[in-house]
Write a protein that holds these residues in place. Structure first.
Motif, short mmCIF file in Angstrom:
data_model
loop_
_atom_site.label_atom_id
_atom_site.label_comp_id
_atom_site.label_asym_id
_atom_site.label_seq_id
_atom_site.Cartn_x
_atom_site.Cartn_y
_atom_site.Cartn_z
N VAL A 72 1.46 -0.83 2.25
CA VAL A 72 0.29 -0.72 3.38
C VAL A 72 -0.30 -2.08 3.57
O VAL A 72 -0.70 -2.28 4.78
CB VAL A 72 -0.76 0.45 2.96
CG1 VAL A 72 -1.73 0.34 3.98
CG2 VAL A 72 -0.07 1.78 2.83
N ALA A 73 -0.54 -2.73 2.43
CA ALA A 73 -1.38 -3.97 2.79
C ALA A 73 -0.52 -4.95 3.57
O ALA A 73 -1.09 -5.53 4.24
CB ALA A 73 -1.88 -4.57 1.34
N GLU A 74 0.69 -5.10 3.29
CA GLU A 74 1.62 -6.15 3.98
C GLU A 74 2.06 -5.59 5.44
O GLU A 74 2.08 -6.47 5.86
CB GLU A 74 2.89 -6.30 2.98
CG GLU A 74 2.74 -6.94 1.61
CD GLU A 74 2.34 -8.37 1.62
OE1 GLU A 74 2.99 -9.09 3.06
OE2 GLU A 74 1.87 -8.84 0.80
N GLY A 97 0.87 0.51 -2.38
CA GLY A 97 -0.27 -0.21 -2.30
C GLY A 97 0.15 -1.36 -1.42
O GLY A 97 -0.46 -1.93 -0.39
N THR A 98 0.88 -2.01 -2.06
CA THR A 98 1.50 -3.29 -1.14
C THR A 98 2.21 -2.96 0.07
O THR A 98 2.13 -3.88 0.79
CB THR A 98 2.79 -3.97 -2.28
OG1 THR A 98 2.13 -4.20 -3.37
CG2 THR A 98 3.23 -5.14 -1.54
N ALA A 122 0.10 -3.82 7.44
CA ALA A 122 -0.94 -3.69 8.16
C ALA A 122 -0.93 -5.00 9.44
O ALA A 122 -0.91 -4.69 10.53
CB ALA A 122 -2.21 -3.54 7.57
#
Length: 402
Positions: free
Chosen positions: A189-191, A186-187, A193
Motif C-alpha cells: 500500500v505504501a509503495e 504494508g509495503t 499509493a
C-alpha cells in the motif's frame, strides 16, 4: 411534450443496440493488454524493456513477437475506443445542455478514478483506469470542440509524445520494484499509493492523442458502420500496422538478443520510434477489426460473439486480469516472477484471456452485464435510467449488424 417539459436521460446503450466492431476490438485487444502487462513482473540478472535477457531461445522468439505486435500497440487502440465511446454518449445526449453532459461524463470519470486507484493499490499498480478517468474529466470539455481543434490537439500530443527520452518502457533497464512485487501488505500500500497517483496524473498525456482521434472517429460512426468506410479503414489498417511492425524492429531485435544495444542517445531515438509507430499500429488494429466485423455481418459466429462479449464487459475482464497478476506474482502469494520466463507469462496471459472469454460468453447467454460495467452505469446514469434501458435477453440476441 411541451417546450419546458423535462427530458429524461436516454441512459446507457442496451446490449441489443450495440455495434459489433468496437466490442470485438475491445475484446480482442484485452489479449494484447494481458500480454503487454504480464512480462513486466519478471525478474532476472539483466532486464530490458521488461524482458529478462537470460532466457531460452523460445523466450527470445516470444519476446520478439510481443515487442513487435503488442507492446505500445494495444493501449493506443484502447484510448481510441475510449474516445469513441465518449462520442457515442455525447451523441445520445445531444439534446441535453452541455453542462448536463459534462456532469454525466464527470460522474463516469469519478467512478473510473475510484475503481482504478483501488485496483492499483490492491492488485496491479500499473492500472490505467484511473488515468482514463482523469482523461475523461479533462476531455469532457473537448466533446463539443470543432473537428479542426480535435485533430490539431491530437497532432500536438502525437508530436509531444514522440520526442526522444529515457522514459520509454521498451528501453528501460529497471526490473520490477517494490510497488510491483511488494514483500508484504504494508509495503504494498505504501509503495503503490504514490505510483498510482503518478500514473493517474501523467497517464492522460500519453492517451490524449488516441482519445481525440476517437472523438473524431466516433462523430462519424466509422466503427459502427464499417461497410460505409472500407477505403478509409483499409488504408488505415495497412499503413498503421505496417508502420508499427517496421518501427518496432530495432527495439524488438535488440530485446530478443539478435543485435547489441547502441549508445544511450541512439537508444532513446529507437525507443521513441517504437512508441510512435505503436500509436499508428493501435489505429491500424482498430481499423482491421472493424473490417473483420463488416465481413462477418449476417454470419454465424459463436467465437466472434464470445470475444465481443468480453468487449462489452471489458472493464470487468480487465480487472480480472489484475487479480490473476496479483495472485501469480506477489511475493507473499505464489511468487512466480522468478520462476516463469517470457514464454511462460505469455501462456499465462493467453490462458487468463481465454478464461475471461468463456465467462463473458456465459454472462452474455444469461443476459448479465459485467459487474463493474453495471457499477459505472449506475453511477453515471442513476438506478432509474439503468432500469429503463436494461435488456436482460438482449445480449443473447444482439444484432449482428454494425
Amino acid at each position: 411534450m411541451t417546450a419546458d417539459a423535462p427530458t429524461r436521460s436516454p441512459g446507457p446503450t442496451t446490449p441489443a443496440a450495440r455495434a459489433l466492431a468496437p466490442d470485438l476490438a475491445r475484446g480482442f485487444m484485452l489479449l494484447f493488454i494481458a500480454l503487454a502487462n504480464s512480462h513486466y513482473f519478471l525478474t532476472g540478472p539483466s532486464v530490458m524493456g521488461g524482458y529478462p535477457q537470460n532466457g531460452s531461445g523460445l523466450d527470445a522468439a516470444v519476446t520478439w513477437l510481443i515487442s513487435t505486435f503488442v507492446d505500445g500497440r494495444a493501449f493506443p487502440m484502447f484510448g481510441l475506443l475510449f474516445g469513441y465511446g465518449v462520442a457515442q454518449i455525447v451523441r445520445r445526449h445531444e439534446a441535453s445542455k452541455p453542462r448536463a453532459v459534462r456532469r454525466l461524463l464527470w460522474r463516469r470519470s469519478a467512478a473510473l478514478v475510484v475503481v482504478g486507484l483501488l485496483d492499483a493499490l490492491l492488485f496491479y499498480v500499473g492500472d490505467i483506469l484511473a488515468a482514463y478517468g482523469v482523461l475523461l474529466f479533462l476531455g469532457a470539455w473537448a466533446v463539443r470542440w470543432r473537428d479542426r481543434w480535435l485533430v490539431l490537439t491530437a497532432l500536438a500530443f502525437f508530436v509531444l509524445t514522440s520526442l526522444p527520452s529515457d522514459g520509454s518502457l521498451v528501453i528501460s533497464l529497471a526490473g520490477p520494484d517494490a510497488a510491483m512485487l511488494p514483500p508484504d501488505a504494508g509495503t504494498m500500500v505504501a509503495e503503490r499509493a504514490l505510483v498510482a497517483l503518478f500514473v493517474a496524473t501523467l497517464g492522460p498525456l500519453g492517451f490524449m492523442c488516441p482519445f481525440m482521434v476517437g472523438l473524431w472517429v466516433g462523430r462519424r460512426r466509422i466503427l459502427e458502420h464499417p461497410e460505409r468506410h472500407r477505403m478509409l479503414l483499409g488504408v488505415t489498417a495497412s499503413i498503421g500496422i505496417s508502420a508499427a511492425v517496421l518501427g518496432a524492429q530495432p527495439v524488438s531485435l535488440m530485446l530478443a538478443g539478435v543485435v547489441t544495444p547502441p549508445n544511450q542517445p541512439t537508444l532513446e531515438l529507437l525507443g521513441s520510434l517504437h512508441d510512435t509507430t505503436g500509436t499508428l499500429g493501435g489505429f491500424g488494429y482498430a481499423a482491421l477489426l472493424a473490417l473483420i466485423a463488416a465481413r462477418l455481418h449476417g454470419r454465424r459466429r459463436p467465437v466472434i460473439d464470445a470475444i465481443a462479449a468480453v468487449g462489452q464487459r471489458s472493464m470487468s475482464c480487465y480487472l480480472m486480469q489484475s487479480v490473476i497478476w496479483a495472485v501469480a506474482f506477489t511475493p507473499f502469494l505464489l511468487d512466480l516472477s522468478g520462476t516463469l520466463g517470457v514464454a511462460g507469462t505469455a501462456l499465462l496471459a493467453t490462458g487468463t484471456w481465454i478464461v475471461t472469454v468463456v465467462l463473458a460468453d456465459r454472462m452474455r447467454h444469461a443476459g448479465h452485464r459485467g459487474p463493474f460495467e453495471t457499477l459505472v452505469r449506475r453511477v453515471t446514469y442513476g438506478p432509474r435510467a439503468l432500469a429503463r434501458t436494461s435488456d436482460p435477453a438482449g445480449d443473447a440476441r444482439r444484432s449482428t449488424g454494425p
